[in-house]
Design a protein around this motif. Structure first.
Motif, PDB file in Angstrom:
ATOM      1  N   GLN A   9     -59.848 -80.796 104.806  1.00 47.80           N
ATOM      2  CA  GLN A   9     -58.526 -80.695 104.182  1.00 47.80           C
ATOM      3  C   GLN A   9     -58.298 -81.770 103.129  1.00 47.80           C
ATOM      4  O   GLN A   9     -57.212 -81.850 102.534  1.00 47.80           O
ATOM      5  N   LEU A  10     -59.289 -82.606 102.907  1.00 53.33           N
ATOM      6  CA  LEU A  10     -59.135 -83.680 101.914  1.00 53.33           C
ATOM      7  C   LEU A  10     -59.016 -83.109 100.508  1.00 53.33           C
ATOM      8  O   LEU A  10     -59.457 -82.001 100.223  1.00 53.33           O
ATOM      9  N   GLU A  11     -58.420 -83.924  99.630  1.00 54.10           N
ATOM     10  CA  GLU A  11     -58.378 -83.520  98.217  1.00 54.10           C
ATOM     11  C   GLU A  11     -59.772 -83.648  97.604  1.00 54.10           C
ATOM     12  O   GLU A  11     -60.617 -84.399  98.103  1.00 54.10           O
ATOM     13  N   THR A  12     -59.939 -82.950  96.464  1.00 47.83           N
ATOM     14  CA  THR A  12     -61.257 -82.850  95.845  1.00 47.83           C
ATOM     15  C   THR A  12     -61.925 -84.210  95.627  1.00 47.83           C
ATOM     16  O   THR A  12     -63.115 -84.376  95.912  1.00 47.83           O
ATOM     17  N   LYS A  13     -61.182 -85.184  95.136  1.00 45.81           N
ATOM     18  CA  LYS A  13     -61.831 -86.463  94.822  1.00 45.81           C
ATOM     19  C   LYS A  13     -62.388 -87.134  96.086  1.00 45.81           C
ATOM     20  O   LYS A  13     -63.392 -87.839  96.031  1.00 45.81           O
TER      21      LYS A  13
ATOM     22  N   PHE B  68     -70.141 -71.894  91.798  1.00 45.13           N
ATOM     23  CA  PHE B  68     -69.712 -73.255  92.129  1.00 45.13           C
ATOM     24  C   PHE B  68     -68.213 -73.429  91.861  1.00 45.13           C
ATOM     25  O   PHE B  68     -67.484 -73.995  92.678  1.00 45.13           O
ATOM     26  N   ASP B  69     -67.757 -72.913  90.705  1.00 41.90           N
ATOM     27  CA  ASP B  69     -66.325 -73.010  90.381  1.00 41.90           C
ATOM     28  C   ASP B  69     -65.480 -72.295  91.433  1.00 41.90           C
ATOM     29  O   ASP B  69     -64.425 -72.787  91.837  1.00 41.90           O
ATOM     30  N   ARG B  70     -65.989 -71.142  91.860  1.00 40.89           N
ATOM     31  CA  ARG B  70     -65.243 -70.362  92.853  1.00 40.89           C
ATOM     32  C   ARG B  70     -65.120 -71.134  94.173  1.00 40.89           C
ATOM     33  O   ARG B  70     -64.038 -71.297  94.711  1.00 40.89           O
ATOM     34  N   VAL B  71     -66.263 -71.627  94.680  1.00 34.98           N
ATOM     35  CA  VAL B  71     -66.209 -72.315  95.982  1.00 34.98           C
ATOM     36  C   VAL B  71     -65.492 -73.654  95.865  1.00 34.98           C
ATOM     37  O   VAL B  71     -64.937 -74.154  96.844  1.00 34.98           O
ATOM     38  N   SER B  72     -65.476 -74.225  94.656  1.00 34.60           N
ATOM     39  CA  SER B  72     -64.724 -75.475  94.456  1.00 34.60           C
ATOM     40  C   SER B  72     -63.233 -75.201  94.562  1.00 34.60           C
ATOM     41  O   SER B  72     -62.487 -75.977  95.178  1.00 34.60           O
ATOM     42  N   GLN B  73     -62.806 -74.095  93.973  1.00 36.77           N
ATOM     43  CA  GLN B  73     -61.381 -73.738  94.070  1.00 36.77           C
ATOM     44  C   GLN B  73     -60.993 -73.465  95.518  1.00 36.77           C
ATOM     45  O   GLN B  73     -59.905 -73.814  95.957  1.00 36.77           O
ATOM     46  N   GLU B  74     -61.924 -72.830  96.234  1.00 33.90           N
ATOM     47  CA  GLU B  74     -61.649 -72.532  97.648  1.00 33.90           C
ATOM     48  C   GLU B  74     -61.850 -73.761  98.533  1.00 33.90           C
ATOM     49  O   GLU B  74     -61.628 -73.706  99.728  1.00 33.90           O
ATOM     50  N   LYS B  75     -62.329 -74.844  97.912  1.00 32.89           N
ATOM     51  CA  LYS B  75     -62.634 -76.081  98.647  1.00 32.89           C
ATOM     52  C   LYS B  75     -63.570 -75.822  99.835  1.00 32.89           C
ATOM     53  O   LYS B  75     -63.378 -76.380 100.919  1.00 32.89           O
ATOM     54  N   ASN B  76     -64.571 -74.969  99.609  1.00 32.72           N
ATOM     55  CA  ASN B  76     -65.557 -74.687 100.657  1.00 32.72           C
ATOM     56  C   ASN B  76     -66.648 -75.763 100.598  1.00 32.72           C
ATOM     57  O   ASN B  76     -67.625 -75.653  99.857  1.00 32.72           O
ATOM     58  N   LEU B  77     -66.419 -76.811 101.390  1.00 35.38           N
ATOM     59  CA  LEU B  77     -67.235 -78.024 101.308  1.00 35.38           C
ATOM     60  C   LEU B  77     -68.733 -77.750 101.463  1.00 35.38           C
ATOM     61  O   LEU B  77     -69.560 -78.265 100.700  1.00 35.38           O
ATOM     62  N   LEU B  78     -69.077 -76.904 102.439  1.00 34.05           N
ATOM     63  CA  LEU B  78     -70.491 -76.655 102.722  1.00 34.05           C
ATOM     64  C   LEU B  78     -71.168 -75.904 101.570  1.00 34.05           C
ATOM     65  O   LEU B  78     -72.274 -76.257 101.152  1.00 34.05           O
TER      66      LEU B  78
END
Lengths: 133, 133
Positions: A9-13, B68-78
């Motif tokens: 749940q952390l922010e991107t940075k 990568f942009d898509r999963v970054s927006q979804e914040k899918n860390l893995l």
């Protein structure tokens, strides 16, 4: 809530800092798949205790095998492939030196807590206590 | 139906043969994420054509960046973590020798078709034609 759930749940940075904690020494898939189990083990006590570290490693591999059986039944080709790769990797790296994985996992969990703290994310559950000690 | 979709319907003993086709030279995540796009490119013509191979590699990296942009927006860390690793890997391996990735991808697709044929799985779509040639 597991520490790993909090991390996600952390922010991107802050997520970028988490990203750098993980590599082939401790693949993020393992952290993700076995999140709560990993957090419930006493990795720090296994630092200098080879029999204990060997048992932890053995149990970790058993847990991965359980996942492997599940994804095999589901015929999830990509997960089967990744789990095979990871199991081989961990066994090759730590079979002869299980204390090393105890150090790596313990450091990774501590690093995560440091990032959570720097993001002012309140720690929840049993790990809160271990951090305060 | 893409060839990759057909592959995923194979029985376990054939899936084990597919499993062995993929490693860090051509990570299975890439095959899985870009299945149809990969099958639609002419990797064989890029064997001996460096400018064409360089464009294919460049387009592959652009496709990965879109994911990568898509999963970054979804914040899918893995997935963010895995895609970063894979992008770095492919760039490091093939940037100075893009024809090599054309050979690797082309061989992998051919190997898949061989396994599908040995499993008596009828090939569908445009690849049927290319196999019959």
């Amino acid at each position: 809530m597991s520490q790993w759930n909090q991390v996600q749940q952390l922010e991107t940075k802050f997520l970028e800092q988490i990203d750098q904690i993980y590599d082939d020494k401790f693949p993020m898939e393992v952290r993700h798949l076995l999140a709560q189990w990993i957090e419930n083990q006493d990795w720090e006590s296994a630092y200098n205790n080879e029999p204990m570290a060997a048992i932890l490693l053995q149990n970790l591999l058993i847990k991965l095998d359980e996942h492997f059986d599940r994804v095999s039944q589901e015929k999830n080709l990509l997960l089967i492939h990744n789990l095979k790769r990871i199991r081989k990797l961990l066994q090759g790296k730590y079979q002869n030196n299980p204390m090393h994985i105890a150090v790596v996992v313990s450091n990774s969990l501590r690093e995560e807590r440091r990032v959570l703290a720097s993001a002012n994310m309140p720690l929840q559950g049993p790990l809160e206590k271990s951090l305060q000690n």
